[in-house]
Design a protein around this motif. Structure first.
Motif, PDB file in Angstrom:
ATOM      1  N   UNK A  84      28.360   5.761  27.321  1.00  0.00           N
ATOM      2  CA  UNK A  84      29.328   4.991  26.378  1.00  0.00           C
ATOM      3  C   UNK A  84      28.984   5.541  25.184  1.00  0.00           C
ATOM      4  N   UNK A  85      29.973   5.999  24.246  1.00  0.00           N
ATOM      5  CA  UNK A  85      30.166   6.470  22.976  1.00  0.00           C
ATOM      6  C   UNK A  85      30.987   6.022  22.241  1.00  0.00           C
ATOM      7  N   UNK A  86      30.707   5.969  20.959  1.00  0.00           N
ATOM      8  CA  UNK A  86      31.733   5.325  19.909  1.00  0.00           C
ATOM      9  C   UNK A  86      31.360   5.740  18.727  1.00  0.00           C
ATOM     10  N   UNK A  87      32.789   6.466  17.952  1.00  0.00           N
ATOM     11  CA  UNK A  87      32.352   7.121  16.731  1.00  0.00           C
ATOM     12  C   UNK A  87      32.305   5.836  15.587  1.00  0.00           C
ATOM     13  N   UNK A  88      31.661   6.085  14.533  1.00  0.00           N
ATOM     14  CA  UNK A  88      31.712   5.223  13.414  1.00  0.00           C
ATOM     15  C   UNK A  88      32.654   5.372  12.407  1.00  0.00           C
ATOM     16  N   UNK A  97      31.974  -0.648  14.417  1.00  0.00           N
ATOM     17  CA  UNK A  97      32.500  -1.886  15.075  1.00  0.00           C
ATOM     18  C   UNK A  97      32.323  -2.073  16.423  1.00  0.00           C
ATOM     19  N   UNK A  98      32.270  -1.021  17.161  1.00  0.00           N
ATOM     20  CA  UNK A  98      32.356  -0.993  18.762  1.00  0.00           C
ATOM     21  C   UNK A  98      30.964  -1.143  19.108  1.00  0.00           C
ATOM     22  N   UNK A  99      29.833  -0.120  18.717  1.00  0.00           N
ATOM     23  CA  UNK A  99      28.667  -0.451  19.152  1.00  0.00           C
ATOM     24  C   UNK A  99      27.683  -0.718  17.840  1.00  0.00           C
ATOM     25  N   UNK A 100      27.285  -1.949  17.588  1.00  0.00           N
ATOM     26  CA  UNK A 100      26.669  -2.230  16.428  1.00  0.00           C
ATOM     27  C   UNK A 100      25.339  -2.299  16.399  1.00  0.00           C
ATOM     28  N   UNK A 101      24.533  -1.743  15.644  1.00  0.00           N
ATOM     29  CA  UNK A 101      23.215  -1.844  15.440  1.00  0.00           C
ATOM     30  C   UNK A 101      22.851  -2.296  14.081  1.00  0.00           C
ATOM     31  N   UNK A 102      22.026  -3.457  13.971  1.00  0.00           N
ATOM     32  CA  UNK A 102      21.711  -4.104  12.719  1.00  0.00           C
ATOM     33  C   UNK A 102      20.575  -3.598  12.217  1.00  0.00           C
TER      34      UNK A 102
END
Length: 431
Positions: A84-88, A97-102
């Motif tokens: 699973x990959x998502x561009x920032x 927004x798709x993969x969020x790491x706080x």
């Protein structure tokens, strides 16, 4: 044992026999044919991609050679194809927004509409129990997410370790350009790149070496990961030394060994060709520039011509003492730094003895940078070198017959220098 290369036999320099040359020629033709196929696919817009890897797909037919059974191979095949990959996106919260790491390491996923019923957090998000922690460049990642800059993530599964990993990547901001005069205002650190170490020496604004020479060792004889780590550690120590010295610029040679690894250029000296091939010139320069930009250090690339030769000729012996031994590479670092500062590399020659000149004055001092043509001896000015008589007005000035005292023509007539050659002058002045 193959016969040595013979130009009369039509063999290229560097090949021991005609059989070796024939094998290399066939290999070259094969690579050209493969290149033509790839270029044709690119022109036609055809992409050949094996999701999961071509090597792993071919291992299915050779399980014993790969040391796998069918079940282990299938697990690896599914893991390579499932990720699973998502561009920032800049401006979004924490840069994605798709993969969020706080900033605290909390990981959540934005579920699509058909899977919104599985969300366990507001706004259709799925919160994972695992906490993310980046061991490498964690401070840089934190700087990115704090100001909501774009960060791309990729989640994949490692079947060998049975772990899930999260990979983050981002684009660094362009480093601010600094004028060369401002970067060299506090001196420079000259660096001579070698196959096993970096030789560095700090120079002041006048081109004089100060402090002591430094060496940053690394080993390039093992695996690729080991070489990368060695280069990174050596560059880290170099940048730390530069900051401790108070300098804001590093001078390196603009080396390029792209066309210097062939047999036609270096012959059958395999050791030297292997040395040039493994020397990571482009990687070292690219990594040094990127690492120096993070610490506001400017990299100055200079012409590598004669830096080692002139450095050893003009700087190695004067700086060598009974308690300090200067190597050829240390002297080359001084030459590189002086060239970056705009000073000449070669020192001025020692004056002639007293019986050949007005006096043995000290001529080995360094000339100022605005003075040109001071790498060689001073040009010969016609006439006497004293201030008692103007040039060309001496009784015996410029005449090769001055050793014959009796009946010398200069004692009976005045002499004035003209534009004729010396041989014609003697012929005209001789009675």
């Amino acid at each position: 044992m193959g016969a040595k290369a013979d130009k009369r036999a039509g063999l290229a320099r560097g090949y021991a026999s005609r059989g070796v040359w024939h094998a290399k020629s066939r290999r070259l033709q094969t690579l050209k044919a493969r290149l033509a196929v790839v270029e044709a696919d690119r022109a036609a817009g055809r992409v050949r991609v094996v999701r999961g890897g071509k090597r792993l797909a071919n291992a299915r037919h050779h399980l014993e050679a790969a040391g796998l059974d069918e079940q282990a191979w299938r697990e690896r095949w599914r893991a390579e194809r499932m990720f699973l990959a998502a561009d920032g996106e800049s401006g979004k919260r924490f840069g994605n927004e798709t993969i969020r790491v706080t900033d605290t390491g909390q990981l959540s996923l934005k579920l699509p509409a058909p899977l919104a019923r599985l969300a366990n957090a507001p706004h259709g998000r799925y919160l994972l129990d695992a906490t993310v922690r980046f061991q490498y460049r964690g401070a840089e990642w934190l700087d990115q997410v704090t100001v909501n800059r774009a960060v791309a993530y990729r989640i994949h599964h490692d079947t060998r370790r049975d772990r899930w990993y999260l990979t983050a990547s981002w684009q660094r901001a362009a480093a601010p350009t600094l004028p060369l005069e401002a970067a060299l205002a506090r001196g420079v650190v000259g660096v001579d790149m070698n196959d096993d170490h970096l030789a560095a020496w700090q120079l002041d604004v006048h081109g004089n070496p100060i402090s002591e020479p430094q060496r940053f060792l690394y080993d390039l004889t093992r695996s690729t990961q080991h070489r990368d780590a060695q280069i990174r550690h050596a560059l880290t120590r170099l940048l730390h030394y530069t900051r401790c010295c108070g300098a804001s610029a590093i001078a390196i040679e603009d080396l390029d060994f792209t066309d210097g690894t062939s047999r036609e250029k270096h012959g059958s000296t395999k050791r030297f060709r292997r040395l040039i091939s493994r020397f990571p010139t482009a990687k070292l320069k690219a990594r040094l520039v990127s690492m120096a930009a993070q610490q506001d250090i400017v990299i100055v690339a200079v012409d590598p011509a004669y830096t080692s030769r002139w450095g050893a000729q003009h700087w190695q012996q004067p700086l060598t003492t009974t308690t300090r031994r200067i190597s050829r590479h240390d002297a080359a670092s001084i030459a590189i730094g002086r060239r970056a500062l705009g000073h000449p590399i070669r020192r001025r020659t020692t004056p002639p003895p007293s019986h050949q000149s007005d006096g043995a004055g000290h001529r080995t001092v360094q000339a100022r940078p605005e003075i040109r043509r001071r790498e060689e001896t001073r040009p010969r000015i016609p006439g006497p070198r004293t201030g008692c008589a103007p040039p060309g007005r001496g009784a015996k000035a410029g005449d090769q017959g001055a050793q014959h005292r009796s009946g010398h023509p200069a004692e009976h007539r005045s002499w004035q220098q003209d534009s004729l050659p010396l041989s014609l002058q003697e012929r005209c002045l001789t009675p």
